[in-house]
Every structure is written in structure tokens, then in C-alpha cells.
Design a protein around this motif. Structure first.
Motif, PDB file in Angstrom:
ATOM      1  N   LYS A 304       0.812  -1.224   0.000  1.00 54.48           N
ATOM      2  CA  LYS A 304       0.000   0.000   0.000  1.00 54.48           C
ATOM      3  C   LYS A 304       0.847   1.276   0.000  1.00 54.48           C
ATOM      4  O   LYS A 304       0.374   2.332  -0.420  1.00 54.48           O
ATOM      5  CB  LYS A 304      -0.919   0.001   1.235  1.00 54.48           C
ATOM      6  CG  LYS A 304      -1.869  -1.190   1.311  1.00 54.48           C
ATOM      7  CD  LYS A 304      -2.846  -1.222   0.151  1.00 54.48           C
ATOM      8  CE  LYS A 304      -3.900  -2.300   0.305  1.00 54.48           C
ATOM      9  NZ  LYS A 304      -3.352  -3.668   0.125  1.00 54.48           N
ATOM     10  N   ASP A 305       2.092   1.172   0.480  1.00 54.02           N
ATOM     11  CA  ASP A 305       2.915   2.383   0.596  1.00 54.02           C
ATOM     12  C   ASP A 305       3.708   2.699  -0.674  1.00 54.02           C
ATOM     13  O   ASP A 305       4.477   3.664  -0.708  1.00 54.02           O
ATOM     14  CB  ASP A 305       3.877   2.253   1.774  1.00 54.02           C
ATOM     15  CG  ASP A 305       4.791   1.033   1.659  1.00 54.02           C
ATOM     16  OD1 ASP A 305       4.468   0.135   0.859  1.00 54.02           O
ATOM     17  OD2 ASP A 305       5.804   0.986   2.373  1.00 54.02           O
ATOM     18  N   VAL A 306       3.548   1.906  -1.715  1.00 53.98           N
ATOM     19  CA  VAL A 306       4.244   2.144  -2.981  1.00 53.98           C
ATOM     20  C   VAL A 306       3.298   2.871  -3.934  1.00 53.98           C
ATOM     21  O   VAL A 306       2.214   2.360  -4.233  1.00 53.98           O
ATOM     22  CB  VAL A 306       4.713   0.818  -3.620  1.00 53.98           C
ATOM     23  CG1 VAL A 306       5.376   1.087  -4.966  1.00 53.98           C
ATOM     24  CG2 VAL A 306       5.665   0.082  -2.687  1.00 53.98           C
ATOM     25  N   PRO A 307       3.668   4.066  -4.415  1.00 59.05           N
ATOM     26  CA  PRO A 307       2.782   4.796  -5.336  1.00 59.05           C
ATOM     27  C   PRO A 307       2.498   3.984  -6.598  1.00 59.05           C
ATOM     28  O   PRO A 307       3.360   3.244  -7.088  1.00 59.05           O
ATOM     29  CB  PRO A 307       3.589   6.063  -5.671  1.00 59.05           C
ATOM     30  CG  PRO A 307       4.573   6.209  -4.544  1.00 59.05           C
ATOM     31  CD  PRO A 307       4.896   4.819  -4.113  1.00 59.05           C
ATOM     32  N   VAL A 308       1.285   4.113  -7.112  1.00 61.92           N
ATOM     33  CA  VAL A 308       0.899   3.416  -8.340  1.00 61.92           C
ATOM     34  C   VAL A 308       1.700   3.978  -9.508  1.00 61.92           C
ATOM     35  O   VAL A 308       1.860   5.188  -9.647  1.00 61.92           O
ATOM     36  CB  VAL A 308      -0.613   3.580  -8.608  1.00 61.92           C
ATOM     37  CG1 VAL A 308      -0.980   2.984  -9.965  1.00 61.92           C
ATOM     38  CG2 VAL A 308      -1.416   2.924  -7.500  1.00 61.92           C
TER      39      VAL A 308
END
Length: 708
Positions: A304-308
């Protein structure tokens, strides 16, 4: 959930808006609200007619599967589905005209609302879909769909919608007789209102409630429909092998229910619905095909903490069938594609692969010529590695040879952007080893697609020892961008899908080597519900491919390699006989150029039949249990999660959906019984059937899916 309004002309409008769900769905609350609104409209002396519509983009998307997921008894099923069916019957027999103003897709129970209304008007939007697709999740339309649709459009026309889950856009629905009008979206409510004020709305008795009703195309017991039922039943048995209860229940509903009055037919439908709602097969399908598949498509396991990451340009190394397929699906998804091969002619040939697919769609009227041209224009065929500049991801799809893969990796990385991802489409070689030549192993990932890429929905995202979590997340983003369903797999030889699925082919060859009749092997695979019999399947992708993997495993493992029962069969077929499969016209089957195939009679010479043959059940269990055991080993080793194991088996190699997947099969059989049966097979057939300790412990606790 249902807004009730009435205008000065006495036109009541029921507007569906299920605010606590992402879409309009039918659950306990919305069904109760709809029932109350219908009864209010019927009882309201000021209401001369009623419009049913939606304030959301969809009309109604269908039933909330949470309503069905936890049903355990027939009584619970009747309590869940009966009220809605009765509401619709009240609506259509009320004497007041109801018109469905269909502003968006109406599926399942949504279309059943429309069928109960006295007129159906749909907005002219090709994206709208109308249908009753419950069969795809092991269910049937439980609010009159199996009774009203055949009475409206005839049994022959209705069966494809009911048995196959076929959907229609507004134009096709009008042609089929499912709707009465198609109008511009801006005129939808006004046209519905105009009909209610017209003379046509004064007599609203449904045809099947009249004295002289006749089925379009003939009643069930007449010659034409009787032949249809015989043909449908035979085709159904051939397709499902009697393993899928939903199509059989639907056929029974139509056959039995359409020979009696509609109220009796609706009761028959409710009984058949209860049969399905309480069946293990239906619960398996709902769990894996709806909930688990939905999570996989939503990338529920993504960090969840990795930007798309957004993708606009992809490089593909190798323009063979796999690379060409990848180029096609990427271009179709709107990406610019650099398709690179050793010669310009090879690269252009790979581009032509996509052109052939697009041309076929244009010829069938499914694609506009302009869209075909723009899609193909996105693909640049080249031999220059410099053209990879600007690609956010580069995927190699070259030969399964470490030296070749190492060479293209070095050359590609020299031309790629610093933040670009390099992915290998290898099907068997561990990613960690391939990444050793990479200057950026943290950005090196496996993307194992399945052939043919344009048809197979699954991709394995493989994590090497040094692959970063951000790279995994971005690889998942890419899979979603090209409309594939990804599962995450930790690195090992052959990864997950080929390890588990390979057991189907390996066990078939082991059986052949033991002298089991090849026809028995093939029939067991077919009757187990697999998409193809195992020896026929091996011929499709070539036994040579498996033999190459065998030779590579011997090289990699050296003296540690242990001979497997299927090895000798592969060596005979490839090295002694040169029977490589369909691509050369001869394998376990003969594949004549004029078409048609049959098992090669020479198999009996090279693999003589044993005097004593096993039972069909034993052969089937060996073929099927071998896959589940290997999947359980993968889960125990941390290679794949339970959810991804089952989703991968359904999408990757067509494991029977009624079993819920390779792990779902263990629970369906019964964990204790499965372990007991494997123990017996291990004693008789060898260590490949030995149950891993983790599975034995899990069985003692109740199985993989005991909570559902």
C-alpha cells in the motif's frame, strides 16, 4: 434505498439507489425496500402507473453474493430468495402498469425486475449489458428468470442466456425481444412516462396470465422444444461431464416449470435455487471466481505504501508467439510497444500476428477499421536496442536458454532508463539466477504469461531474491494495465503454475509407462472436468518442451537429480521416436493434415498394456490429486498464497471451477479423506503422493476453507 415520487399526472417513479454498496445490488435491505416501494405504489390511489429506474450508472448489477454465501439449508434459501420472487409476482399481477426505464446494465436480479415489468425501455448505450449470468457462479436466476424469459422469447432463444450466461447490448436485446424499445438516454424517463399515459398501458395482463397463452416457438412438450431439450441435455453432459449442477438445474427449471402455470413454475425455480445455494460446488465457485478473483484483480496484496506507477511504453524482446502476443495485448490496452527481434523480418512477423487477430475482429464486425489501424500503429517493429529508451518496462520473451537471456538482458539494460523495470517471461528458469547478470537486480522481476497471451488471463509475478517490493508493486500495476489477473509467486524452479499443472502431464505419462490404457487415461482426465485430456494436452504444447525442461533440471541439479517416472516416456517419445506433438503432426496422437486426430496405435508397442488395468476412479484421482498435492507443497514452502494458488489454477490451466481450485479440491473431497487416499497412493505408487506435514496438520484442523 428506493426513492418514491409521484407527479401531478399520477406517474410514480421508484428510483433505486443502494447507497451503502459500490453498486446497486439486491440484498436483504434493498429487497425489503423495493418490496415496500412496490406495495406503496400499488396501494397509492393517485398512482396510475409506475416507472422503475436507477439513479446510479447501473440499473441493478445483480444479487449481493453475501446473501447466498452463508446459506446452509433449503429453509434459509427459501427465506432469502422467496420474498423477492413474490414481490415481482405481486408487481406483475397488480393491475397497475410498471415500466422499467433501464439506464444502465441490468444483470441477474436486475434483469428479473425488468422481465416482471409490463414494458422495458433501455437507453441507447452499447456499454449497457442485459443478462442473467448466474450460471457462471454456479447459480440460477431465482426470481423468475427461468420462467419469464422462455415465456417471452421462446425456449430456444432463452436457453443460451440461461445456460451460458450470455449478455446482450441494447440493440441485441431489442432484436431478441428482451426489451421493447431503445431510446436516447436523455429521453428515457420521458418515453417511459409517455407509455404509461398512453392507451397501451391500460391493459397490463402478462401473456402467460391470459387464457390463451402460447409459448413462442412451441410449448416444452411439443416436437420442436422437445428436440431442443434433448440436444441441450446431450451437449451439456458432453461439456460439463455432469460435474456442474447449475446448468442441469436451469434446464430442469425450464423443462418442468414451463409445462405448468407460472406460479407453480416459480416454486419449482425456488426449489432448484435452494439445491444450488446449499451445494459445495456453488460455494466453491462463489469463493474463488467472485471473492478471490475480485481480490486478485483489485491487487489486494499489493504494497500500500508504494505509489501506483503509470505505464505508457513497453519494450518486448523476442517476436515469437509469446512476444507477439504480449505486443498485441499491450497495444490493445493503449500502450506504445517496441517489439524487438534479431532481424527486421522477424520483428515485422511478430507485429503481423497482432494484425491477423485485429483483422479477424474487423471482419466479424467487432472492431472498427480505424481502431484496428490505431492499435497496430502503436507497435514499432525493430532490431535496435536504442529504441527501448523511454520504456517504463522491458519484457524478454526469448528462448529458454540462460546464455541468450543473459545477452539480451545486458543489451537491453544498457539502453533502458535508470528507473525502468526488466522482466523475464521465462516459464521455468529461476528469476534469482537470471538476475545475476543484471546491473539492477532490485528492478528485475519475473512475468510469466500463459499461451496464447491474448486469450489467457493469468500472469505470475515472480519475486527473485533481490527483487524490491516496489518492483513487485509496479509489476502488478502493469498486469492490471494490460487487463491481466496477476498472482504473486516466490522464486523456485518452474514457479507455481508449471509445478502444479505439470503434475497432470507427468502423471499421465507415468500411467502410460506403467501400461495403463491411453484411452482410459484420456477419459479419466476428461471426466474429471479438465479442459483437455492429458496426453492430448501434451501434444498441444509439445512433449519436446517438457523434455527440454527435464534436461535443464539434470544440468542444474547435477548428481542431486533424481529420476522421475515420466522421464523414460519423454525420452522414448522425443529421442527415440521423434514424436514431438501436434506441431510435427505426430505425438501421443496422430494429427493428419486434413484434420481429426486419434491416439497413435503404436503406443501399445512402445508402452505395452498391463494385464490388470486400474479403475477409472483411481486414474482420475492420480491425475487430479497430484496437482493438489504439488500446490499444497508450494503453499507450505511459501511459494504462493492459498488464494493465489486457487485463482491461478482456474485461470492458468482451467482446473474445474466447481472444485474451487487445486486447494479447494482438498476441502471438497474432505481433508481427512484426501490425506488418507494420498497415503494409500504413496504406498502403491511412490513418494510423489506423500503428504507434506503442513497439509497433514491442516487437514487435522479442518482444511483450507473451513471458515467459509
Amino acid at each position: 434505498m428506493i426513492d418514491y415520487r409521484i407527479d401531478a399526472d399520477g406517474i410514480a417513479t421508484l428510483t433505486i439507489h443502494v447507497a451503502d454498496r459500490p453498486m446497486n445490488v439486491l440484498n436483504h435491505a434493498s429487497i425489503a425496500a423495493f418490496d415496500a416501494a412496490v406495495k406503496q405504489a400499488i396501494a397509492d390511489p393517485a398512482a396510475r402507473g409506475v416507472i422503475v429506474t436507477s439513479s446510479r450508472p447501473e440499473f441493478v448489477a445483480g444479487g449481493d453474493l453475501d446473501l447466498i454465501r452463508h446459506i446452509r439449508t433449503a429453509e434459509e434459501s427459501f427465506a432469502a430468495g422467496g420474498p423477492f420472487s413474490r414481490t415481482l409476482r405481486t408487481l406483475e399481477t397488480s393491475g397497475k402498469p410498471f415500466v422499467a426505464a433501464i439506464n444502465g446494465s441490468a444483470l441477474g436480479g436486475g434483469l428479473e425486475i425488468c422481465l416482471a415489468c409490463h414494458r422495458r425501455i433501455v437507453a441507447d448505450d452499447p456499454k449497457i449489458q442485459l443478462g442473467v449470468p448466474e450460471v457462471t457462479l454456479g447459480l440460477l436466476p431465482g426470481a423468475g428468470g427461468t420462467q419469464r424469459l422462455p415465456r417471452m422469447i421462446g425456449i430456444k432463444a432463452a436457453l443460451p442466456y440461461l445456460l451460458e450466461g450470455r449478455k446482450a447490448d441494447p440493440a441485441k436485446a431489442l432484436e431478441a425481444g428482451i426489451v421493447d424499445e431503445v431510446v436516447p438516454a436523455a429521453q428515457l424517463l420521458e418515453r417511459a412516462r409517455a407509455w404509461l399515459l398512453s392507451d397501451g398501458a391500460k391493459s397490463v395482463v402478462k401473456p402467460w396470465d391470459g387464457k390463451h397463452f402460447k409459448f413462442p416457438g412451441g410449448a416444452p412438450q411439443t416436437a420442436g422444444p422437445t428436440q431442443i431439450f434433448f440436444a441441450a441435455g446431450g451437449a451439456l453432459l458432453a461439456k460439463t461431464q455432469g460435474l456442474q449442477p447449475a446448468p442441469e438445474a436451469i434446464l430442469a427449471c425450464v423443462y418442468d416449470g414451463c409445462q405448468v402455470d407460472i406460479d407453480t413454475g416459480l416454486r419449482i425455480e425456488q426449489r432448484q435455487f435452494a439445491r444450488l445455494a446449499t451445494s459445495q460446488a456453488t460455494k466453491n465457485m462463489i469463493r474463488t471466481l467472485f471473492y478471490d478473483l475480485g481480490e486478485a484483480n483489485r491487487l489486494a496484496g499489493r504494497a500500500k505504501d508504494v505509489p501506483v506507477r503509470k505505464f505508457s511504453r513497453v519494450g518486448i524482446l523476442g517476436a515469437g508467439m509469446m512476444g507477439a502476443g504480449l505486443a498485441h495485448v499491450s497495444a490493445l490496452a493503449g500502450l506504445d510497444v517496441v517489439l524487438l527481434d534479431t532481424t527486421q523480418a522477424s520483428a515485422e512477423q511478430g507485429k503481423a500476428y497482432g494484425a491477423k487477430i485485429l483483422d479477424a475482429q474487423v471482419a466479424r464486425g467487432r472492431l472498427a477499421q480505424a481502431q484496428r489501424d490505431s492499435t497496430l500503429a502503436r507497435v514499432k517493429a525493430t532490431t535496435e536496442y536504442a529504441d527501448l529508451a523511454g520504456c517504463e518496462i522491458v519484457i524478454e520473451a526469448v528462448f529458454e536458454d540462460r546464455a541468450v537471456k543473459a545477452e539480451v538482458t545486458r543489451r537491453a539494460e544498457a539502453a533502458m532508463s535508470a528507473d525502468a523495470i526488466f522482466a523475464s517471461n521465462t516459464s521455468t528458469l529461476p528469476i534469482t539466477g537470471l538476475a545475476e547478470v543484471s546491473a539492477r537486480p532490485g528492478q528485475f522481476v519475473g512475468l510469466h504469461f500463459f499461451s496464447p497471451v491474448e486469450k489467457m488471463p493469468l500472469v505470475e509475478v515472480i519475486r527473485g531474491a533481490q527483487t524490491s517490493e516496489a518492483t513487485i508493486a509496479h509489476a502488478l500495476d502493469f498486469a492490471k494495465r494490460i487487463r491481466k489477473t496477476p498472482i504473486v509467486v516466490n522464486d523456485c524452479p518452474a514457479f507455481y503454475a508449471n509445478r502444479a499443472f505439470g503434475m497432470y502431464a507427468y502423471e499421465a505419462m507415468t500411467l502410460l509407462g506403467e501400461g495403463v490404457n491411453p484411452a482410459l487415461i484420456e477419459n479419466a482426465g476428461r471426466m474429471a472436468g479438465m479442459p483437455m485430456p492429458p496426453l492430448a494436452l501434451i501434444d498441444e504444447f509439445s512433449v519436446e518442451l517438457l523434455h527440454k525442461a527435464l534436461k535443464q533440471a539434470r544440468i542444474d541439479q547435477g548428481s542431486a537429480y533424481r529420476e522421475q517416472p515420466q522421464d523414460a516416456v519423454m525420452e522414448v517419445m522425443v529421442e527415440q521416436l521423434g514424436r514431438l506433438g501436434r506441431k510435427v503432426g505426430q505425438g501421443f496422437y496422430e494429427h493428419p493434415a486434413e484434420g481429426g486426430k486419434r491416439l497413435w496405435p503404436g503406443l501399445a508397442t512402445h508402452f505395452p498394456l498391463a494385464a490388470e488395468q486400474p479403475t477409472l476412479e483411481e486414474v482420475r484421482d492420480r491425475l487430479m490429486y497430484a496437482q493438489s498435492l504439488e500446490a499444497a507443497r508450494c503453499v507450505a514452502e511459501g511459494i504462493v498464497t492459498e488464494r493465489d494458488a486457487d485463482v491461478g489454477s482456474l485461470l492458468g490451466w482451467g482446473f474445474p471451477s466447481v472444485l474451487g481450485g487445486v486447494l479447494g479440491q482438498i476441502d471438497t473431497v474432505g481433508p481427512g479423506r484426501f490425506v488418507e487416499r494420498c497415503d494409500a497412493m504413496a504406498r502403491r505408487h511412490g513418494e510423489r503422493f506423500e503428504v507434506p506435514p503442513a497439509l497433514r496438520e491442516l487437514a487435522a484442523r479442518g482444511g483450507f476453507y473451513r471458515a467459509t
